[in-house]
Design an enzyme around this catalytic site. Structure first.
Site, PDB file in Angstrom:
ATOM      1  NE  ARG A   1      -3.559  -2.371   0.277  1.00  0.00           N
ATOM      2  CZ  ARG A   1      -3.055  -3.539  -0.515  1.00  0.00           C
ATOM      3  NH1 ARG A   1      -2.080  -3.531  -1.181  1.00  0.00           N
ATOM      4  NH2 ARG A   1      -3.831  -4.790  -0.099  1.00  0.00           N
TER       5      ARG A   1
ATOM      6  CB  SER B   1      -8.719  -2.761   4.793  1.00  0.00           C
ATOM      7  OG  SER B   1      -9.303  -4.204   4.601  1.00  0.00           O
TER       8      SER B   1
ATOM      9  CD  GLU C   1      -5.541   0.180   2.756  1.00  0.00           C
ATOM     10  OE1 GLU C   1      -5.417  -1.065   3.326  1.00  0.00           O
ATOM     11  OE2 GLU C   1      -6.249  -0.297   1.587  1.00  0.00           O
TER      12      GLU C   1
HETATM   13  C1  LIG Z   1     -15.691  -2.013  -0.867  1.00  0.00           C
HETATM   14  C2  LIG Z   1     -14.220  -1.586  -1.058  1.00  0.00           C
HETATM   15  C3  LIG Z   1     -13.349  -2.764  -1.251  1.00  0.00           C
HETATM   16  C4  LIG Z   1     -12.027  -2.246  -1.205  1.00  0.00           C
HETATM   17  N1  LIG Z   1     -11.182  -3.336  -1.397  1.00  0.00           N
HETATM   18  C5  LIG Z   1      -9.854  -3.016  -1.443  1.00  0.00           C
HETATM   19  C6  LIG Z   1      -8.994  -4.169  -1.881  1.00  0.00           C
HETATM   20  O1  LIG Z   1      -9.081  -5.235  -1.902  1.00  0.00           O
HETATM   21  N2  LIG Z   1      -7.603  -3.771  -2.060  1.00  0.00           N
HETATM   22  C7  LIG Z   1      -7.220  -2.577  -2.002  1.00  0.00           C
HETATM   23  O2  LIG Z   1      -5.986  -2.308  -1.977  1.00  0.00           O
HETATM   24  N3  LIG Z   1      -7.960  -1.525  -1.529  1.00  0.00           N
HETATM   25  C8  LIG Z   1      -9.415  -1.700  -1.465  1.00  0.00           C
HETATM   26  N4  LIG Z   1     -10.178  -0.786  -1.309  1.00  0.00           N
HETATM   27  C9  LIG Z   1      -9.908   0.482  -1.268  1.00  0.00           C
HETATM   28  C10 LIG Z   1      -9.761   1.419  -2.571  1.00  0.00           C
HETATM   29  O3  LIG Z   1     -10.127   0.567  -3.608  1.00  0.00           O
HETATM   30  C11 LIG Z   1      -8.262   1.604  -3.206  1.00  0.00           C
HETATM   31  O4  LIG Z   1      -7.176   2.218  -2.060  1.00  0.00           O
HETATM   32  C12 LIG Z   1      -8.143   2.120  -4.401  1.00  0.00           C
HETATM   33  O5  LIG Z   1      -6.641   2.223  -5.091  1.00  0.00           O
HETATM   34  C13 LIG Z   1      -8.371   3.602  -4.408  1.00  0.00           C
HETATM   35  O6  LIG Z   1      -8.586   4.108  -5.567  1.00  0.00           O
HETATM   36  P1  LIG Z   1      -9.414   5.486  -6.341  1.00  0.00           P
HETATM   37  O7  LIG Z   1      -9.393   5.581  -7.505  1.00  0.00           O
HETATM   38  O8  LIG Z   1     -10.864   5.391  -5.365  1.00  0.00           O
HETATM   39  O9  LIG Z   1      -8.510   6.525  -5.412  1.00  0.00           O
HETATM   40  P2  LIG Z   1      -8.906   7.725  -4.206  1.00  0.00           P
HETATM   41  O10 LIG Z   1      -9.601   6.970  -3.208  1.00  0.00           O
HETATM   42  O11 LIG Z   1      -9.939   8.746  -5.044  1.00  0.00           O
HETATM   43  O12 LIG Z   1      -7.593   8.398  -3.973  1.00  0.00           O
HETATM   44  C14 LIG Z   1      -6.673   7.426  -3.021  1.00  0.00           C
HETATM   45  C15 LIG Z   1      -5.273   8.407  -3.342  1.00  0.00           C
HETATM   46  O13 LIG Z   1      -5.003   8.368  -4.458  1.00  0.00           O
HETATM   47  C16 LIG Z   1      -4.810   9.756  -5.145  1.00  0.00           C
HETATM   48  N5  LIG Z   1      -4.881   9.640  -6.364  1.00  0.00           N
HETATM   49  C17 LIG Z   1      -6.022   9.363  -7.188  1.00  0.00           C
HETATM   50  N6  LIG Z   1      -5.789   9.700  -8.630  1.00  0.00           N
HETATM   51  C18 LIG Z   1      -4.662  10.263  -8.607  1.00  0.00           C
HETATM   52  C19 LIG Z   1      -3.877  10.623  -9.845  1.00  0.00           C
HETATM   53  N7  LIG Z   1      -4.279  10.432 -11.012  1.00  0.00           N
HETATM   54  N8  LIG Z   1      -2.531  11.096  -9.634  1.00  0.00           N
HETATM   55  C20 LIG Z   1      -2.120  11.015  -8.196  1.00  0.00           C
HETATM   56  N9  LIG Z   1      -2.878  10.934  -7.288  1.00  0.00           N
HETATM   57  C21 LIG Z   1      -4.012  10.237  -7.304  1.00  0.00           C
HETATM   58  C22 LIG Z   1      -5.561  10.488  -4.379  1.00  0.00           C
HETATM   59  O14 LIG Z   1      -5.244  11.867  -4.234  1.00  0.00           O
HETATM   60  C23 LIG Z   1      -5.398   9.793  -2.829  1.00  0.00           C
HETATM   61  O15 LIG Z   1      -4.425  10.210  -2.266  1.00  0.00           O
HETATM   62  C24 LIG Z   1     -11.546  -1.147  -1.405  1.00  0.00           C
HETATM   63  C25 LIG Z   1     -12.502   0.021  -1.010  1.00  0.00           C
HETATM   64  C26 LIG Z   1     -13.908  -0.243  -1.092  1.00  0.00           C
HETATM   65  C27 LIG Z   1     -14.773   0.751  -0.850  1.00  0.00           C
END
Ligand SMILES: Cc1cc2nc3c(=O)[nH]c(=O)nc-3n(C[C@H](O)[C@H](O)[C@H](O)COP(=O)(O)OP(=O)(O)OC[C@H]3O[C@@H](n4cnc5c(N)ncnc54)[C@H](O)[C@@H]3O)c2cc1C
Length: 299
Positions: free
Chosen positions: A172, A220, A291
């Site tokens: 992560r 998580s 996280e």
């Molecule tokens: C139901 C559920 C299940 C999940 N299961 C998992 C799992 O199995 N494994 C896991 O690792 N995570 C899981 N997650 C967490 C989440 O899916 C991950 O962390 C995912 O990577 C978040 O992506 P996002 O596009 O929503 O980023 P966001 O949550 O919108 O942003 C996260 C970070 O990334 C940065 N960011 C986003 N886009 C960019 C960009 N283009 N350039 C620079 N920075 C950027 C943002 O500024 C922020 O700091 C889960 C979440 C939920 C709700």
């Protein structure tokens, strides 16, 4: 109208700029007060201009993906939240290029449709390509960093290409957590595979995910501190399953998830998070590290 608002409307298009936009609408926790501005950016050239301008005037900005790992403050965010609305996906032999705004799920499906193996484990993770790389999201002993061979980024107005090594992927973790950059797009290296076999692997993963909590959450909440420490199990063993403050609850289905049962505030979620963190530390000596990413003003 403020000068900045005028500028945003000029370069992004009037209908792409939202003022005082509730972040609860853009995060999977469904909490968060207003962002001063939220803009939908349709192409990279506009994004480059926008970031250059915001950095020049030192106005804060935050790039938001699906908001699936973000806890937004009840007080909102006094800056520009940027949503990337470009999502091209292309194949070249075993490589896939995807724009940062593309959904990871779309890339997973695209890989399957083109007979490319190595991403089935990611089926069902809510993420954009940018957010997935920033977090180095992962599941079932895999992570995005293992297949991400190059990433195009914008750093201080300059477009650069980083190699896998330069991205310093860890659990992560990516280099972007210490050296901020806007991720524009990524190149993934996959392997030729059988479409039906890939689809079957995806179905296994999706079936497992169906057993996860369905209420709004950010997945998580805490990182796993070591491989033999299952946060959810430890939290459950300490009697915290179902622990509730306001509309926020430790999910009885998976005790490393805090869910919004309907009317949670960010403050409710924080109270639950701190209580879990304190209780676990008191009983095990382990200080759990969140996280999730915090957006906005916190006390
Ligand atoms: C139901 C559920 C299940 C999940 N299961 C998992 C799992 O199995 N494994 C896991 O690792 N995570 C899981 N997650 C967490 C989440 O899916 C991950 O962390 C995912 O990577 C978040 O992506 P996002 O596009 O929503 O980023 P966001 O949550 O919108 O942003 C996260 C970070 O990334 C940065 N960011 C986003 N886009 C960019 C960009 N283009 N350039 C620079 N920075 C950027 C943002 O500024 C922020 O700091 C889960 C979440 C939920 C709700």
């Amino acid at each position: 109208m403020e000068l900045l608002e005028n500028y945003l409307r000029h370069i992004c298009g009037t209908e792409k700029v939202k003022v005082n936009e509730p972040l609860a609408r853009w995060t999977t926790f469904r909490v968060g007060g207003p962002a001063r501005y939220l803009v939908l950016v349709e192409d990279k050239a506009v994004l480059v201009r926008l970031i250059k301008a915001l950095e020049y005037v030192e106005y804060p900005y935050f790039v938001l993906g699906l908001g699936a790992n973000v806890l937004a403050s009840d007080a909102g965010y006094d800056g520009v939240v940027i949503k990337l609305n470009f999502n091209k996906i292309e194949q070249n032999d075993v490589f896939i290029y995807a724009d940062a705004g593309a959904k990871l799920g779309a890339v997973v499906n695209y890989a399957r449709d083109h007979g490319l193996a190595g991403l089935a484990w990611a089926a069902g993770i809510p993420a954009t390509v940018g957010g997935g790389i920033y977090m180095n999201c992962g599941a079932y002993d895999h992570c995005l960093g293992e297949i991400t061979v190059m990433v195009d980024v914008l750093v201080h107005g300059e477009i650069k290409t980083l190699t896998q090594q330069q991205m310093e992927f860890g659990y992560r973790h990516s280099v972007f957590m210490e050296q901020p950059a806007v991720i524009l797009g990524a190149y993934f290296r996959l392997e030729h595979g059988d479409k039906t076999e890939i689809e079957n692997q995806m179905q296994v993963v999706i079936a497992k995910r169906r057993r996860q909590p369905h209420a709004p959450s950010a997945g998580s909440v805490f990182k796993c501190p070591r491989t033999d420490f299952y946060v959810g199990k430890v939290v459950e063993s300490l009697g915290l399953s179902g622990y509730t403050v306001g509309g926020a609850m430790v999910s009885p289905q998976h005790c490393n998830f805090i869910v919004n049962t309907g009317n949670a505030t960010c403050e409710d979620i924080l109270q639950v998070l701190y209580h879990v963190q304190d209780t676990v530390e008191k009983h095990t000596g382990v200080l759990l590290e969140p996280e999730i990413i915090f957006l906005g003003k916190f006390e």
